[in-house]
Design a protein around this motif. Structure first.
Motif, short mmCIF file in Angstrom:
data_model
loop_
_atom_site.label_atom_id
_atom_site.label_comp_id
_atom_site.label_asym_id
_atom_site.label_seq_id
_atom_site.Cartn_x
_atom_site.Cartn_y
_atom_site.Cartn_z
N MET A 1 -2.93 -13.84 12.54
CA MET A 1 -2.42 -13.68 11.01
C MET A 1 -1.16 -15.06 10.94
SD MET A 1 -1.28 -11.13 8.20
CE MET A 1 -2.52 -10.09 8.45
N SER A 2 -1.19 -15.77 10.19
CA SER A 2 -0.54 -16.63 9.75
C SER A 2 0.64 -16.08 9.21
CB SER A 2 -1.08 -18.09 9.31
OG SER A 2 -1.29 -17.79 7.92
N ALA A 3 1.89 -16.73 9.02
CA ALA A 3 2.94 -16.35 8.38
C ALA A 3 2.71 -16.28 6.71
CB ALA A 3 4.40 -17.35 8.57
N GLN A 4 1.86 -17.35 6.25
CA GLN A 4 1.49 -17.55 5.12
C GLN A 4 0.66 -16.37 4.65
OE1 GLN A 4 2.62 -19.02 2.35
NE2 GLN A 4 3.69 -20.77 3.16
N GLU A 5 -0.26 -15.80 5.33
CA GLU A 5 -1.23 -14.85 5.45
C GLU A 5 -0.29 -13.44 5.19
OE1 GLU A 5 -5.35 -16.88 7.48
OE2 GLU A 5 -3.80 -15.87 8.66
N ALA A 6 0.66 -13.24 6.35
CA ALA A 6 1.42 -12.28 6.37
C ALA A 6 2.25 -12.10 4.84
CB ALA A 6 2.38 -12.23 7.40
N GLN A 7 2.54 -13.22 4.42
CA GLN A 7 3.17 -12.88 2.98
C GLN A 7 2.06 -12.54 1.87
OE1 GLN A 7 6.44 -15.96 1.40
NE2 GLN A 7 5.60 -17.11 3.00
N GLN A 8 1.02 -13.10 1.97
CA GLN A 8 -0.08 -12.58 0.93
C GLN A 8 -0.41 -11.18 1.18
OE1 GLN A 8 -0.82 -14.42 -1.58
NE2 GLN A 8 -1.96 -12.61 -2.33
N GLU A 9 -0.40 -10.84 2.31
CA GLU A 9 -0.96 -9.49 2.66
C GLU A 9 0.37 -8.44 2.09
OE1 GLU A 9 -2.67 -7.93 6.41
OE2 GLU A 9 -0.31 -7.42 6.69
N LEU A 10 1.64 -8.82 2.27
CA LEU A 10 2.65 -8.05 1.81
C LEU A 10 2.87 -8.00 0.49
CD1 LEU A 10 5.29 -6.76 3.00
CD2 LEU A 10 6.23 -8.76 2.65
N LEU A 11 2.37 -8.99 -0.19
CA LEU A 11 2.37 -8.89 -1.79
C LEU A 11 1.36 -8.19 -2.29
CD1 LEU A 11 2.64 -12.78 -2.50
CD2 LEU A 11 4.40 -10.97 -2.85
N GLU A 12 0.27 -8.01 -1.71
CA GLU A 12 -0.86 -7.21 -2.00
C GLU A 12 -0.54 -5.92 -1.76
OE1 GLU A 12 -4.41 -8.69 0.32
OE2 GLU A 12 -4.50 -10.44 -0.98
N GLU A 13 -0.02 -5.65 -0.88
CA GLU A 13 0.36 -4.12 -0.48
C GLU A 13 1.36 -3.60 -1.65
OE1 GLU A 13 2.43 -3.43 3.41
OE2 GLU A 13 0.71 -4.42 4.28
N PHE A 14 2.44 -4.54 -2.12
CA PHE A 14 3.53 -4.25 -3.02
C PHE A 14 2.67 -3.81 -4.51
CE2 PHE A 14 6.56 -4.53 0.10
CZ PHE A 14 7.62 -3.85 -0.44
N GLU A 15 1.60 -4.33 -4.59
CA GLU A 15 0.75 -4.39 -5.80
C GLU A 15 0.54 -2.89 -6.03
OE1 GLU A 15 -2.42 -7.25 -6.10
OE2 GLU A 15 -0.90 -8.87 -6.40
N MET A 16 0.33 -2.06 -5.07
CA MET A 16 -0.16 -0.79 -5.35
C MET A 16 0.94 0.15 -5.83
SD MET A 16 -2.10 -0.14 -1.39
CE MET A 16 -0.42 -0.10 -0.60
N PHE A 17 2.12 -0.22 -5.79
CA PHE A 17 3.06 0.79 -6.14
C PHE A 17 3.36 0.17 -7.77
CE2 PHE A 17 4.03 -0.01 -1.85
CZ PHE A 17 4.16 1.19 -1.35
N ASP A 18 3.64 1.37 -8.67
CA ASP A 18 3.76 1.06 -10.16
C ASP A 18 5.19 0.81 -10.46
OD1 ASP A 18 1.05 1.65 -10.43
OD2 ASP A 18 1.50 3.89 -10.62
N ASN A 19 5.96 1.33 -9.45
CA ASN A 19 7.33 1.17 -10.06
C ASN A 19 8.43 0.86 -9.06
OD1 ASN A 19 8.69 3.40 -8.78
ND2 ASN A 19 7.12 4.69 -10.35
N TRP A 20 9.67 0.40 -9.21
CA TRP A 20 10.52 -0.07 -8.21
C TRP A 20 11.07 0.96 -7.30
CZ3 TRP A 20 11.58 -3.97 -5.31
CH2 TRP A 20 11.08 -5.13 -5.61
N MET A 21 11.04 2.23 -7.84
CA MET A 21 11.51 3.35 -6.89
C MET A 21 10.53 3.50 -5.89
SD MET A 21 14.47 4.20 -7.94
CE MET A 21 14.47 5.39 -6.93
N ASP A 22 9.34 3.24 -6.06
CA ASP A 22 8.30 3.52 -5.03
C ASP A 22 8.33 2.27 -4.15
OD1 ASP A 22 7.48 6.03 -6.20
OD2 ASP A 22 5.74 4.99 -7.02
N ARG A 23 8.82 1.09 -4.46
CA ARG A 23 8.61 0.12 -3.82
C ARG A 23 9.85 -0.01 -2.99
NH1 ARG A 23 7.21 -5.33 -7.15
NH2 ARG A 23 4.90 -4.72 -7.33
N TYR A 24 10.85 0.58 -3.30
CA TYR A 24 12.24 0.80 -2.42
C TYR A 24 12.07 1.78 -1.29
CZ TYR A 24 15.47 -1.69 -5.74
OH TYR A 24 16.04 -2.57 -6.52
N GLN A 25 11.45 2.84 -1.92
CA GLN A 25 10.88 3.80 -0.90
C GLN A 25 10.04 3.48 0.39
OE1 GLN A 25 12.33 7.17 -0.55
NE2 GLN A 25 11.66 6.52 1.34
N TYR A 26 9.25 2.47 -0.10
CA TYR A 26 8.34 2.14 1.01
C TYR A 26 9.05 0.83 1.88
CZ TYR A 26 4.38 -0.68 2.71
OH TYR A 26 3.41 -1.60 3.72
#
Length: 135
Positions: A1-26
């Motif tokens: 996986m390229s660095a660009q693909e890793a960035q995209q995958e990370l963005l998709e993972e964070f879309e699963m969280f509804d709020n910033w408290m959940d994102r901070y915990q992740y």
């Protein structure tokens, strides 16, 4: 996986969280999963200046790729390190230089971190890019 693909995958993972408290915990949970960082690596040579907490990044070139080991004494910062390593660890210097950290703005991290945490994050990025330029 390229660095660009890793960035995209990370963005998709964070879309699963509804709020910033959940994102901070992740982010904190990602930091808890960092590999061990031996005490003998916690030296001035590897320490990142400009961070509110203690941060060390130890680089090693392996087969033309930059391998990074890193740790912080703060949970959220260890999580930020985990994000950076996911994008930039074990990449060629050129791939690092060709991959701006677009994910930071797209995730909104720049708006949700304190100014001192933001400064530390950019100090870590600066070290990674400086290492890549030096190769």
């Amino acid at each position: 996986m390229s660095a660009q693909e890793a960035q995209q995958e990370l963005l998709e993972e964070f879309e699963m969280f509804d709020n910033w408290m959940d994102r901070y915990q992740y982010i904190i949970d990602l930091g808890k999963a960092l590999p061990d960082f031996p005490e003998e690596w916690k030296t001035a040579e590897y320490k990142i200046e400009g961070c509110q907490s203690q941060v060390w990044i130890r680089p090693e070139v392996r087969d033309g790729r930059i391998h990074l080991d890193a740790i912080s004494d703060a949970a959220i910062v260890s999580g930020l390190i985990a994000l950076l390593l996911r994008i930039y660890n074990d990449r060629t210097p050129q791939e690092i230089l060709d991959t701006p950290p677009d994910f930071l703005n797209k995730l909104g991290l720049d708006k949700h971190l304190s100014p001192t945490r933001s400064n530390g994050l950019y100090a870590m990025l600066e070290r990674i890019f400086t290492l890549a330029k030096a190769q």
